[in-house]
Motif scaffolding. Structure first.
Motif, PDB file in Angstrom:
ATOM      1  N   ALA A   1      -0.506 -13.035 -12.420  1.00 33.53           N
ATOM      2  CA  ALA A   1      -1.530 -12.940 -11.376  1.00 33.53           C
ATOM      3  C   ALA A   1      -1.132 -13.694 -10.125  1.00 33.53           C
ATOM      4  CB  ALA A   1      -2.861 -13.470 -11.911  1.00 33.53           C
ATOM      5  N   GLU A   2      -0.272 -14.692 -10.281  1.00 36.79           N
ATOM      6  CA  GLU A   2       0.155 -15.498  -9.130  1.00 36.79           C
ATOM      7  C   GLU A   2       1.219 -14.805  -8.283  1.00 36.79           C
ATOM      8  OE1 GLU A   2      -1.278 -18.339  -8.309  1.00 36.79           O
ATOM      9  OE2 GLU A   2      -2.626 -18.147 -10.027  1.00 36.79           O
ATOM     10  N   VAL A   3       1.915 -13.815  -8.863  1.00 36.38           N
ATOM     11  CA  VAL A   3       2.969 -13.133  -8.113  1.00 36.38           C
ATOM     12  C   VAL A   3       2.395 -12.464  -6.875  1.00 36.38           C
ATOM     13  CG1 VAL A   3       4.685 -11.267  -8.191  1.00 36.38           C
ATOM     14  CG2 VAL A   3       4.440 -12.817 -10.147  1.00 36.38           C
TER      15      VAL A   3
ATOM     16  N   HIS B   1       6.322  -2.762 -20.341  1.00 36.22           N
ATOM     17  CA  HIS B   1       5.115  -1.956 -20.508  1.00 36.22           C
ATOM     18  C   HIS B   1       4.243  -1.968 -19.261  1.00 36.22           C
ATOM     19  CE1 HIS B   1       5.513  -2.568 -25.140  1.00 36.22           C
ATOM     20  NE2 HIS B   1       6.317  -1.645 -24.683  1.00 36.22           N
ATOM     21  N   GLY B   2       4.742  -2.552 -18.175  1.00 32.77           N
ATOM     22  CA  GLY B   2       4.052  -2.452 -16.892  1.00 32.77           C
ATOM     23  C   GLY B   2       2.962  -3.475 -16.655  1.00 32.77           C
ATOM     24  N   ALA B   3       2.987  -4.607 -17.367  1.00 27.14           N
ATOM     25  CA  ALA B   3       1.913  -5.596 -17.207  1.00 27.14           C
ATOM     26  C   ALA B   3       1.874  -6.182 -15.801  1.00 27.14           C
ATOM     27  CB  ALA B   3       2.086  -6.717 -18.239  1.00 27.14           C
ATOM     28  N   LEU B   4       3.028  -6.529 -15.254  1.00 30.55           N
ATOM     29  CA  LEU B   4       3.061  -7.083 -13.899  1.00 30.55           C
ATOM     30  C   LEU B   4       2.638  -6.032 -12.878  1.00 30.55           C
ATOM     31  CD1 LEU B   4       3.671  -9.178 -11.772  1.00 30.55           C
ATOM     32  CD2 LEU B   4       6.113  -8.622 -11.967  1.00 30.55           C
ATOM     33  N   LEU B   5       3.144  -4.830 -13.033  1.00 29.26           N
ATOM     34  CA  LEU B   5       2.798  -3.756 -12.106  1.00 29.26           C
ATOM     35  C   LEU B   5       1.304  -3.439 -12.178  1.00 29.26           C
ATOM     36  CD1 LEU B   5       4.372  -2.119 -10.066  1.00 29.26           C
ATOM     37  CD2 LEU B   5       4.791  -0.395 -11.837  1.00 29.26           C
ATOM     38  N   HIS B   6       0.739  -3.508 -13.355  1.00 28.76           N
ATOM     39  CA  HIS B   6      -0.706  -3.301 -13.534  1.00 28.76           C
ATOM     40  C   HIS B   6      -1.501  -4.315 -12.711  1.00 28.76           C
ATOM     41  CE1 HIS B   6      -4.558  -2.550 -15.422  1.00 28.76           C
ATOM     42  NE2 HIS B   6      -4.607  -3.784 -15.901  1.00 28.76           N
ATOM     43  N   GLU B   7      -1.099  -5.585 -12.775  1.00 24.89           N
ATOM     44  CA  GLU B   7      -1.779  -6.636 -11.997  1.00 24.89           C
ATOM     45  C   GLU B   7      -1.671  -6.348 -10.504  1.00 24.89           C
ATOM     46  OE1 GLU B   7      -3.396  -9.419 -12.851  1.00 24.89           O
ATOM     47  OE2 GLU B   7      -2.968  -9.716 -14.975  1.00 24.89           O
ATOM     48  N   ILE B   8      -0.492  -5.956 -10.070  1.00 24.94           N
ATOM     49  CA  ILE B   8      -0.259  -5.718  -8.639  1.00 24.94           C
ATOM     50  C   ILE B   8      -1.085  -4.535  -8.146  1.00 24.94           C
ATOM     51  CG2 ILE B   8       1.474  -4.994  -6.947  1.00 24.94           C
ATOM     52  CD1 ILE B   8       3.522  -6.617  -8.642  1.00 24.94           C
ATOM     53  N   LEU B   9      -1.108  -3.441  -8.913  1.00 23.68           N
ATOM     54  CA  LEU B   9      -1.869  -2.259  -8.500  1.00 23.68           C
ATOM     55  C   LEU B   9      -3.372  -2.520  -8.529  1.00 23.68           C
ATOM     56  CD1 LEU B   9       0.151   0.646 -10.174  1.00 23.68           C
ATOM     57  CD2 LEU B   9       0.258  -0.168  -7.814  1.00 23.68           C
ATOM     58  N   ASN B  10      -3.820  -3.338  -9.469  1.00 19.87           N
ATOM     59  CA  ASN B  10      -5.239  -3.696  -9.506  1.00 19.87           C
ATOM     60  C   ASN B  10      -5.672  -4.400  -8.219  1.00 19.87           C
ATOM     61  OD1 ASN B  10      -5.979  -2.655 -11.964  1.00 19.87           O
ATOM     62  ND2 ASN B  10      -5.793  -4.570 -13.082  1.00 19.87           N
TER      63      ASN B  10
ATOM     64  N   ASP C   1      14.837  -1.450   5.374  1.00 14.01           N
ATOM     65  CA  ASP C   1      13.693  -2.348   5.547  1.00 14.01           C
ATOM     66  C   ASP C   1      13.004  -2.708   4.230  1.00 14.01           C
ATOM     67  OD1 ASP C   1      14.014  -2.354   8.343  1.00 14.01           O
ATOM     68  OD2 ASP C   1      12.939  -0.439   8.490  1.00 14.01           O
ATOM     69  N   ALA C   2      13.562  -2.263   3.129  1.00 11.91           N
ATOM     70  CA  ALA C   2      12.963  -2.566   1.828  1.00 11.91           C
ATOM     71  C   ALA C   2      13.217  -4.022   1.445  1.00 11.91           C
ATOM     72  CB  ALA C   2      13.535  -1.632   0.762  1.00 11.91           C
ATOM     73  N   ARG C   3      12.448  -4.492   0.489  1.00 16.93           N
ATOM     74  CA  ARG C   3      12.608  -5.879   0.025  1.00 16.93           C
ATOM     75  C   ARG C   3      12.746  -5.910  -1.490  1.00 16.93           C
ATOM     76  NH1 ARG C   3       7.210  -7.765   2.744  1.00 16.93           N
ATOM     77  NH2 ARG C   3       6.815  -5.588   2.189  1.00 16.93           N
ATOM     78  N   LEU C   4      13.513  -6.881  -1.942  1.00 18.24           N
ATOM     79  CA  LEU C   4      13.720  -7.102  -3.368  1.00 18.24           C
ATOM     80  C   LEU C   4      12.971  -8.370  -3.768  1.00 18.24           C
ATOM     81  CD1 LEU C   4      15.271  -6.374  -6.028  1.00 18.24           C
ATOM     82  CD2 LEU C   4      17.103  -7.876  -5.197  1.00 18.24           C
ATOM     83  N   VAL C   5      12.133  -8.268  -4.795  1.00 18.85           N
ATOM     84  CA  VAL C   5      11.346  -9.406  -5.270  1.00 18.85           C
ATOM     85  C   VAL C   5      11.798  -9.738  -6.692  1.00 18.85           C
ATOM     86  CG1 VAL C   5       9.039 -10.259  -5.810  1.00 18.85           C
ATOM     87  CG2 VAL C   5       9.387  -8.779  -3.820  1.00 18.85           C
ATOM     88  N   ILE C   6      12.346 -10.928  -6.851  1.00 20.67           N
ATOM     89  CA  ILE C   6      12.885 -11.377  -8.139  1.00 20.67           C
ATOM     90  C   ILE C   6      12.005 -12.494  -8.681  1.00 20.67           C
ATOM     91  CG2 ILE C   6      14.871 -12.486  -9.252  1.00 20.67           C
ATOM     92  CD1 ILE C   6      16.603 -11.219  -6.997  1.00 20.67           C
ATOM     93  N   VAL C   7      11.673 -12.423  -9.964  1.00 22.22           N
ATOM     94  CA  VAL C   7      10.938 -13.500 -10.633  1.00 22.22           C
ATOM     95  C   VAL C   7      11.850 -14.087 -11.709  1.00 22.22           C
ATOM     96  CG1 VAL C   7       8.911 -14.145 -11.981  1.00 22.22           C
ATOM     97  CG2 VAL C   7       8.716 -12.386 -10.207  1.00 22.22           C
ATOM     98  N   GLU C   8      12.212 -15.347 -11.553  1.00 23.88           N
ATOM     99  CA  GLU C   8      13.109 -16.028 -12.496  1.00 23.88           C
ATOM    100  C   GLU C   8      12.840 -17.528 -12.471  1.00 23.88           C
ATOM    101  OE1 GLU C   8      15.073 -14.816 -14.664  1.00 23.88           O
ATOM    102  OE2 GLU C   8      15.759 -12.841 -13.976  1.00 23.88           O
TER     103      GLU C   8
END
Length: 338
Positions: A159-161, A180-189, A267-274
């Motif tokens: 949720a913090e992303v 399974h798309g959990a992060l993407l689900h949060e972002i789209l919500n 103009d695209a951006r890459l977002v990395i979580v590590e």
């Protein structure tokens, strides 16, 4: 307590860490946690009947779990779950039960073969189970589901992303190896505007059918199967890589990042979580996971900021920002070189 006695006690605590791992894992696996949750408060005797365990042995386990702050109470008043114990229940939304299961059942014996990793630099998991982690998961669907759920259970920071990066202006988000798309689900919500692509291996995409990304966002998110070592979907203006690069060595990471770069517009951006080594003084999580990547994956590793900058530079990116997230993770934002 003298300094020597304190040092001795600390050493004993270090050497008995495996007691805690197995105690929590077995209490979860045998249903002790769920039985306490159902009863609200229960004695060892009552729990032993429900879980087909020895009352005295289970009483000892519960006494230990009370010291670990997993349960509270005693045999006279009965045992109840603490907030830590609540996270182990099967029936709660933010359950970490599968996280405990994969660590106790598969990662635990892999760490028991740590010598193999130190002698060879290779995966102890592969040495124990006869296959590298990802091919093993593909051949063992039940374990694969547990693994994917465990990876989500270990990410309460998702949720913090969205607070650390503004996705609201994105047109098309591509989540590379998004599980399974959990992060993407949060972002789209949180962002009604963007459309999205969930991209992962065929068996993972198949597993995602019943998850919220498919059931709640079918009209906005396309699920695409493929191999990120070959190519990734084109046309996104934001590409996500969440806890993927630490699974691989530098050469493999360079290939993944290069394929992302080839798919991206200027103009695209890459977002990395590590996790980023050296960013969180006083804690050993990043350093511990650095070892874990060796044991489980062989070529995997956590990296420091300098290493990430070098890795991204070689793949045609410039680091634009690094921001902290909970649990010692970081958001690394990169843009294509022009």
């Amino acid at each position: 307590m003298s300094m020597r006695h304190a040092a001795g006690r600390r050493l004993i605590e270090l050497m008995t860490g495996f007691w805690k791992t197995q105690a929590v894992y077995i209490a979860t696996e045998l249903g002790v946690i769920d039985e306490i949750a159902a009863a609200g408060r229960a004695t060892a005797g009552a729990l032993a009947l429900e879980t087909e365990t020895d009352p005295d042995a289970l009483g000892r386990l519960l006494l230990f779990l009370a010291r670990l702050d997993v349960v509270t109470g005693d045999e006279r008043t009965g045992y109840a779950l603490t907030p830590v114990g609540e996270l182990l229940r099967t029936d709660v939304r933010d359950s970490m039960r599968d996280h405990v299961r994969i660590y106790g059942s598969h990662f635990y014996p892999a760490w028991g073969a740590l010598t193999h990793s130190l002698r060879t630099g290779g995966s102890a998991f592969s040495h124990v189970f006869g296959a590298d982690l990802f091919p093993y998961l593909q051949e063992h669907p039940e374990t694969s589901l547990t693994y994917e759920r465990a990876m989500v259970a270990g990410t309460p920071f998702f949720a913090e992303v969205g607070r650390a990066f503004d996705f609201s202006t994105a047109r098309r988000i591509v989540d590379v190896a998004g599980g399974h798309g959990a992060l993407l689900h949060e972002i789209l919500n949180d962002n009604p505007g963007p459309r999205a692509v969930l991209f992962d291996a065929p068996h993972v995409i198949e597993e995602s059918r019943g998850h919220p990304i498919a059931t709640h966002h079918a009209d906005r998110c396309e699920r695409v199967a493929g191999n990120f070592f070959e190519e990734v979907p084109r046309g996104g203006d934001v590409y996500l890589l969440s806890r993927i690069l630490h699974c691989f060595d530098d050469e493999a990471c360079r290939q993944i990042l290069t394929n992302c770069r080839l798919a991206m517009g200027p103009d695209a951006r890459l977002v990395i979580v590590e996790r980023v080594l050296g960013k969180d003084a006083g804690s050993s999580l990043a350093e511990g996971y650095n070892m874990h990547m060796l044991v489980v994956l062989g070529g995997g590793r956590e990296r420091d900021e300098t290493q990430y900058r070098a890795l991204l530079d070689k793949a045609g990116f410039t680091v634009a920002d690094i921001r902290p997230l909970p649990l010692e993770t970081h958001l690394v934002v990169a843009t294509p070189k022009h």
